[in-house]
Design an enzyme around this catalytic site. Structure first.
Site, short mmCIF file in Angstrom:
data_model
loop_
_atom_site.label_atom_id
_atom_site.label_comp_id
_atom_site.label_asym_id
_atom_site.label_seq_id
_atom_site.Cartn_x
_atom_site.Cartn_y
_atom_site.Cartn_z
N ASN A 1 16.31 47.08 25.23
CA ASN A 1 14.91 46.68 25.39
C ASN A 1 14.19 47.13 24.13
O ASN A 1 14.32 48.29 23.73
CB ASN A 1 14.34 47.38 26.64
CG ASN A 1 12.86 47.13 26.81
OD1 ASN A 1 12.33 46.14 26.32
ND2 ASN A 1 12.20 48.04 27.52
N GLU B 1 -12.35 37.57 31.97
CA GLU B 1 -11.25 37.96 32.86
C GLU B 1 -10.93 36.83 33.85
O GLU B 1 -9.77 36.54 34.13
CB GLU B 1 -11.64 39.27 33.59
CG GLU B 1 -10.67 39.76 34.64
CD GLU B 1 -9.26 40.05 34.13
OE1 GLU B 1 -9.04 40.05 32.91
OE2 GLU B 1 -8.37 40.22 34.98
#
Ligand code: G6P
Length: 608
Positions: free
Chosen positions: A99, A482
């Site tokens: 990762n 948002e």
């Protein structure tokens, strides 16, 4: 981004690893894979798509093994495909999961090509397998090979590696990407997230940058960057299975939206007393440091940055402090000037976002008064790297689109505004008013969630469109942003947000019957001006969906006016967020998108 998991056990580990991948799918879900040690060979299974496809393959092939590694991917280098899925291998001997991002991968790839290694994927990760194999040919142990290998790597990594010639050990390494060890019963686990193994243990060891560790079924050894064997603290964390399951809800996002009354209560709980905030709720000594603050710098990404932009208004009105907010990915590159006595604040749900972490590390080298984080994961890297912190206590957020994390960040930011004001002896009466309002907030959030039925009715009208415009003014502009972000993330409808006063400077040209306009219209000193802005939309045939205070008078020819519950003005941004979350969710339901795992996105973005 990607999720990695490893297990060395006295029982079969295939199921444990796949279950762990399911729990980490929020980190990436382009493809998945597993490598299982089986005496003198390794069973290697990879699938394009979600973990359930890997699971189906496992059910067919039934590989048995007591040691293995697995991965769920979010593509960075190379498209999502079976070839690019992890684990990657070298010479049928070394298998790895990774990762992170290897920044010097081109030069390392060239080096390995000259040494005779050929690549079967387009990933940067495959070179890790080849480099380990290269060093294993001259060194006996994987541990030695790992040290020689990471010396060559530039970038971020959490790695787990196994060797066909060693059926007992897994070697893991961490730099700038989260990695932890889980202490199970007759088994040792490693993962990039405690959620992945929370069903198997409540004892975790969080590795630090530069750490390398060896794990087997019954023992583990951790070494620091200088290869000294070291002890790292064991943290006990209970991760209930309830928190990471959908329960009665169709999606995690829906569950998390409806958890907000409790989540908000948990953020406030134990932090206020009488008519003020308690001392030092951001850590011992924080109240003292706050009395010296003259300026605030906030960095964050995505939804968390919207929280910062709301809070900047509170810091001004309540704490009487100027605030600057920046995209974490941009901050370091604008050569920021740091004024004396500036508090550096990060906001991060996960506490692992690479850009935010990089900005924090940069800030620690500069002359800031102190660093503070608003975070939902106490064990995260950003939490550990910050001098002061407050945890939002929202519980695990699994849905990629952030909901309860955002509203609880706002509550925590309000606590910060109040604490700063208290330490600086500002606005005691206002502080008392806000504390009373905060105590009422969980009930008002519950009340607001009852708007669901009205929202279900308007959702089909928006779901049939390709674009949407969100309008808000002042402290509501970041809330409009948002709302637009939520809609685009999960329904793939193009959505933009504007401060309503800017409409006439360009976006008004977009208004027609195909452009739904969603407006936030609370009672405020500029409500009248906002109403005039909305009249401009009406006059051009636009369809308005207005969330407003019942006192506002606005007549609509089309669209809908939805009355919002009453709330102290300073906290209204929290309340007005909720119908926008519900709206995105209902629209996405109609458009049948993958709500919890929208295409191309990931919950925790651990690459810069
Ligand atoms: C990703 C997530 C967003 C989140 C952003 C910042 O893009 O999909 O929901 O707002 O990262 O994440 P953080 O964990 O730092 O708040």
């Amino acid at each position: 981004m990607c999720g990695i998991i490893a297990a060395a056990s006295t029982r079969n580990v295939g199921k444990i690893l796949v279950q762990g991948l399911h729990k980490m799918e929020y980190r990436g879900y382009d493809s998945a894979g597993i490598a299982l040690h089986q005496e003198n060979q390794i069973a290697h299974l990879r699938t394009l798509g979600k973990v359930s496809l890997l699971e189906e393959k496992m059910i067919l092939e039934k590989p048995k093994s007591k040691l293995g590694i697995a991965h769920t991917r979010w593509a960075t280098h190379g498209e999502p495909s079976e070839e690019n899925a992890h684990p990657h291998k070298s010479n049928e001997r070394v298998y790895i999961v990774h990762n992170g991002i290897i920044e010097n991968y081109l030069s390392l790839k060239n080096f390995l090509a000259k040494e005779g290694y050929s690549f079967t994927s387009e990933t940067d990760s495959e070179l890790i397998a080849h480099l380990l194999d290269y060093f294993l040919t001259t060194n006996n142990s994987m541990l030695d090979a790992m040290y020689l290998m990471i010396e060559k790597l530039e970038g971020a990594y959490a790695i787990a590696a196994i060797d066909r010639n060693d059926k007992s050990n897994i070697v893991i390494a961490r730099n700038k990407s989260p990695l932890l060890i889980g202490l199970g019963e007759d088994e040792l686990l490693a993962a990039s997230d405690p959620l992945a193994i929370g069903q198997l243990t409540n004892q975790f060891i969080f590795l630090e940058d530069g750490d390398v560790a060896n794990i087997s079924a019954n023992s583990y050894q951790i070494y620091d960057s200088l290869k000294n064997q070291i002890k790292r603290e064991i943290s006990e964390i209970d991760i209930s299975s309830e928190a990471s399951s959908k329960g009665e809800y169709k999606h995690f996002m829906e569950k998390e939206i409806f958890e907000q009354p409790v989540a908000v209560l948990n953020t406030i709980d134990g932090r206020v007393g009488g008519d003020d905030v308690l001392e030092n709720i951001f850590g011992i000594g924080s109240s003292d440091v706050f009395s010296k603050v003259k300026r605030i710098q906030i960095v964050a990404c995505g939804t968390s940055l919207h929280a910062a932009r709301v809070a900047a208004n509170w810091f001004s009105a309540i704490s009487e402090l100027p605030t600057q907010t920046d995209y974490a990915s941009e901050y370091r590159y604008r050569n920021p000037h740091v004024d004396e006595d500036t508090l550096f604040v990060t906001i991060s749900q996960s506490g692992e976002t690479a850009d935010t972490l990089a900005a924090l590390k940069y800030a620690k080298e500069k002359d800031f008064l102190s660093t503070l984080t608003i975070c939902n994961v106490p064990t995260s890297t950003i939490a550990r790297e910050s001098e002061f912190s407050i945890f939002t206590n929202a519980g695990p957020e699994i849905g990629v689109a952030s909901t309860k994390a955002f509203t609880t960040q706002l509550v925590a930011l309000m606590l910060l505004a109040l604490s700063l004001a208290k330490s600086r002896s500002r606005n005691p009466k206002l502080r008392g008013r806000v504390i009373t309002a905060l105590r009422q907030l969980p009930d008002i959030v519950s009340e607001t969630l009852k708007l669901k039925d009205s929202i279900v009715k308007i959702a089909p009208e928006i779901a049939s469109k390709d674009n949407a415009l969100f309008l808000g003014r002042g402290i509501f502009y970041p809330i409009a942003k948002e709302g637009a972000l939520k809609l685009k993330e999960i329904s793939y409808i193009h959505a933009e947000a504007y401060p309503a006063g800017e409409l006439k400077h360009g976006p008004l040209a977009l208004i027609d019957e195909d452009m739904p306009v969603i407006a936030l219209c609370p009672e405020s000193e500029i409500a009248e001006k906002l109403v005039s802005n909305l009249e401009e939309v009406k006059a051009r045939g636009g369809t308005l969906y207005v969330f407003s205070d019942p006192s506002i008078s606005l007549e609509l020819k089309s669209g809908k006016l939805i009355n919002m519950p009453k709330c102290d003005f300073l906290l209204t941004p929290i309340i007005y967020t909720i119908p926008l979350q519900l709206l995105s969710y209902e629209v996405a339901m109609i458009r049948k998108t993958d709500i919890d795992q929208p295409r191309n996105l990931a919950k925790s973005v651990t690459v810069e």
